[in-house]
Design a protein around this motif. Sequence first.
Motif, PDB file in Angstrom:
ATOM      1  N   VAL A   1       0.833  -1.205   0.000  1.00  0.00           N
ATOM      2  CA  VAL A   1       0.000   0.000   0.000  1.00  0.00           C
ATOM      3  C   VAL A   1       0.870   1.258   0.000  1.00  0.00           C
ATOM      4  O   VAL A   1       0.524   2.262  -0.631  1.00  0.00           O
ATOM      5  CB  VAL A   1      -0.969   0.001   1.199  1.00  0.00           C
ATOM      6  CG1 VAL A   1      -1.785   1.291   1.226  1.00  0.00           C
ATOM      7  CG2 VAL A   1      -1.901  -1.201   1.126  1.00  0.00           C
TER       8      VAL A   1
ATOM      9  N   PHE B   1      -9.671   4.334  -6.334  1.00  0.00           N
ATOM     10  CA  PHE B   1      -9.496   2.898  -6.102  1.00  0.00           C
ATOM     11  C   PHE B   1      -8.298   2.648  -5.195  1.00  0.00           C
ATOM     12  O   PHE B   1      -8.365   1.818  -4.275  1.00  0.00           O
ATOM     13  CB  PHE B   1      -9.299   2.166  -7.432  1.00  0.00           C
ATOM     14  CG  PHE B   1      -8.939   0.717  -7.267  1.00  0.00           C
ATOM     15  CD1 PHE B   1      -9.922  -0.234  -7.043  1.00  0.00           C
ATOM     16  CD2 PHE B   1      -7.609   0.303  -7.319  1.00  0.00           C
ATOM     17  CE1 PHE B   1      -9.590  -1.575  -6.871  1.00  0.00           C
ATOM     18  CE2 PHE B   1      -7.269  -1.030  -7.148  1.00  0.00           C
ATOM     19  CZ  PHE B   1      -8.265  -1.974  -6.926  1.00  0.00           C
ATOM     20  N   ALA B   2      -7.200   3.351  -5.449  1.00  0.00           N
ATOM     21  CA  ALA B   2      -6.001   3.183  -4.625  1.00  0.00           C
ATOM     22  C   ALA B   2      -6.293   3.519  -3.169  1.00  0.00           C
ATOM     23  O   ALA B   2      -5.848   2.816  -2.250  1.00  0.00           O
ATOM     24  CB  ALA B   2      -4.870   4.064  -5.156  1.00  0.00           C
TER      25      ALA B   2
ATOM     26  N   VAL C   1      -9.254   3.456  -1.508  1.00  0.00           N
ATOM     27  CA  VAL C   1     -10.149   2.493  -0.863  1.00  0.00           C
ATOM     28  C   VAL C   1      -9.468   1.137  -0.689  1.00  0.00           C
ATOM     29  O   VAL C   1      -9.459   0.561   0.410  1.00  0.00           O
ATOM     30  CB  VAL C   1     -11.453   2.343  -1.672  1.00  0.00           C
ATOM     31  CG1 VAL C   1     -12.327   1.242  -1.080  1.00  0.00           C
ATOM     32  CG2 VAL C   1     -12.216   3.664  -1.693  1.00  0.00           C
ATOM     33  N   MET C   2      -8.893   0.610  -1.764  1.00  0.00           N
ATOM     34  CA  MET C   2      -8.246  -0.696  -1.670  1.00  0.00           C
ATOM     35  C   MET C   2      -7.049  -0.646  -0.733  1.00  0.00           C
ATOM     36  O   MET C   2      -6.810  -1.576   0.048  1.00  0.00           O
ATOM     37  CB  MET C   2      -7.809  -1.167  -3.060  1.00  0.00           C
ATOM     38  CG  MET C   2      -7.158  -2.550  -3.062  1.00  0.00           C
ATOM     39  SD  MET C   2      -8.215  -3.837  -2.345  1.00  0.00           S
ATOM     40  CE  MET C   2      -9.497  -3.937  -3.600  1.00  0.00           C
ATOM     41  N   GLY C   3      -6.299   0.447  -0.793  1.00  0.00           N
ATOM     42  CA  GLY C   3      -5.162   0.587   0.113  1.00  0.00           C
ATOM     43  C   GLY C   3      -5.598   0.612   1.565  1.00  0.00           C
ATOM     44  O   GLY C   3      -4.980  -0.023   2.425  1.00  0.00           O
TER      45      GLY C   3
ATOM     46  N   PHE D   1      -8.309  -0.729   2.828  1.00  0.00           N
ATOM     47  CA  PHE D   1      -8.741  -2.081   3.195  1.00  0.00           C
ATOM     48  C   PHE D   1      -7.542  -2.990   3.473  1.00  0.00           C
ATOM     49  O   PHE D   1      -7.526  -3.755   4.446  1.00  0.00           O
ATOM     50  CB  PHE D   1      -9.594  -2.690   2.082  1.00  0.00           C
ATOM     51  CG  PHE D   1     -10.986  -2.128   1.987  1.00  0.00           C
ATOM     52  CD1 PHE D   1     -11.588  -1.493   3.061  1.00  0.00           C
ATOM     53  CD2 PHE D   1     -11.703  -2.240   0.802  1.00  0.00           C
ATOM     54  CE1 PHE D   1     -12.873  -0.980   2.972  1.00  0.00           C
ATOM     55  CE2 PHE D   1     -12.991  -1.729   0.702  1.00  0.00           C
ATOM     56  CZ  PHE D   1     -13.580  -1.096   1.788  1.00  0.00           C
ATOM     57  N   LEU D   2      -6.525  -2.916   2.611  1.00  0.00           N
ATOM     58  CA  LEU D   2      -5.367  -3.795   2.771  1.00  0.00           C
ATOM     59  C   LEU D   2      -4.579  -3.474   4.042  1.00  0.00           C
ATOM     60  O   LEU D   2      -4.124  -4.385   4.743  1.00  0.00           O
ATOM     61  CB  LEU D   2      -4.451  -3.686   1.550  1.00  0.00           C
ATOM     62  CG  LEU D   2      -4.909  -4.427   0.293  1.00  0.00           C
ATOM     63  CD1 LEU D   2      -3.972  -4.128  -0.869  1.00  0.00           C
ATOM     64  CD2 LEU D   2      -4.979  -5.928   0.539  1.00  0.00           C
TER      65      LEU D   2
ATOM     66  N   GLY E   1      -9.214   6.767   2.240  1.00  0.00           N
ATOM     67  CA  GLY E   1      -8.424   5.586   2.560  1.00  0.00           C
ATOM     68  C   GLY E   1      -8.373   5.314   4.050  1.00  0.00           C
ATOM     69  O   GLY E   1      -8.469   4.159   4.491  1.00  0.00           O
TER      70      GLY E   1
ATOM     71  N   ALA F   1     -11.618   3.801   5.153  1.00  0.00           N
ATOM     72  CA  ALA F   1     -11.684   2.390   4.768  1.00  0.00           C
ATOM     73  C   ALA F   1     -10.865   1.529   5.723  1.00  0.00           C
ATOM     74  O   ALA F   1     -11.306   0.457   6.168  1.00  0.00           O
ATOM     75  CB  ALA F   1     -11.190   2.214   3.333  1.00  0.00           C
TER      76      ALA F   1
END
Length: 204
Positions: free
Chosen positions: A30, A113-114, A116-118, A120-121, A184, A187
């Motif tokens: 991330v 996307f980066a 939100v996904m970041g 979450f990760l 982020g 998330a």
Amino acid sequence: MSHVPETVTRHSLFEDAQALLVAPMFVAFVVLLFQQAGLLTGGTVGLAFLVHYLTGWSMGWVVFGLKLPFYVFAWRAMGGVFTAKTFISVALLSGYTALLPQVIAIQSVDRLFAAVMGGFLIGVGLLMIIRHKASLGGLGVMALYLQNTRGWRAGKVQMALDVAILGASLFIRDPLSVGLSVVGALALNLVLAVNHKQGRYLGT
């Protein structure tokens, strides 16, 4: 209604080892993703981003250096085993952060996307570490300690600290980048707030 007693099952050495090896890699990925997208995150890694953007210093070394003062607090608050696991996790995070740019090149990524996904990760990585009685050091130690001693949700404490750090980033980043970074952080803390509630997870 029958009640099935719950028993506490200790994690094996192998289970602890895989968590300490895998979780920092999620977070390091991330860091690489956020660097490409021009985003930040909260916690001590967020502070490291601020230093990195201001100075251009290596993220791996900045992350490792900023977390050093918190080991004394971790030792006093959470004990020697917790501190040792945390030191290993942070060392691996720093190493992965330096290594991943050599093996992965992210050419293009949607910034939302980066974010939100970041988030979450990182949340999943922190959850793994927390459940194996460790942390990634820094402000996360403080949040975990306050949950264990005061009953304050680690996710909510971390969120408050993240907001302060991201607010400070307005001095060096544009409002859109900071806004996406806040997404982020939300998330990330959603994962912690929903999945890390005191007393629900009995593994040690």
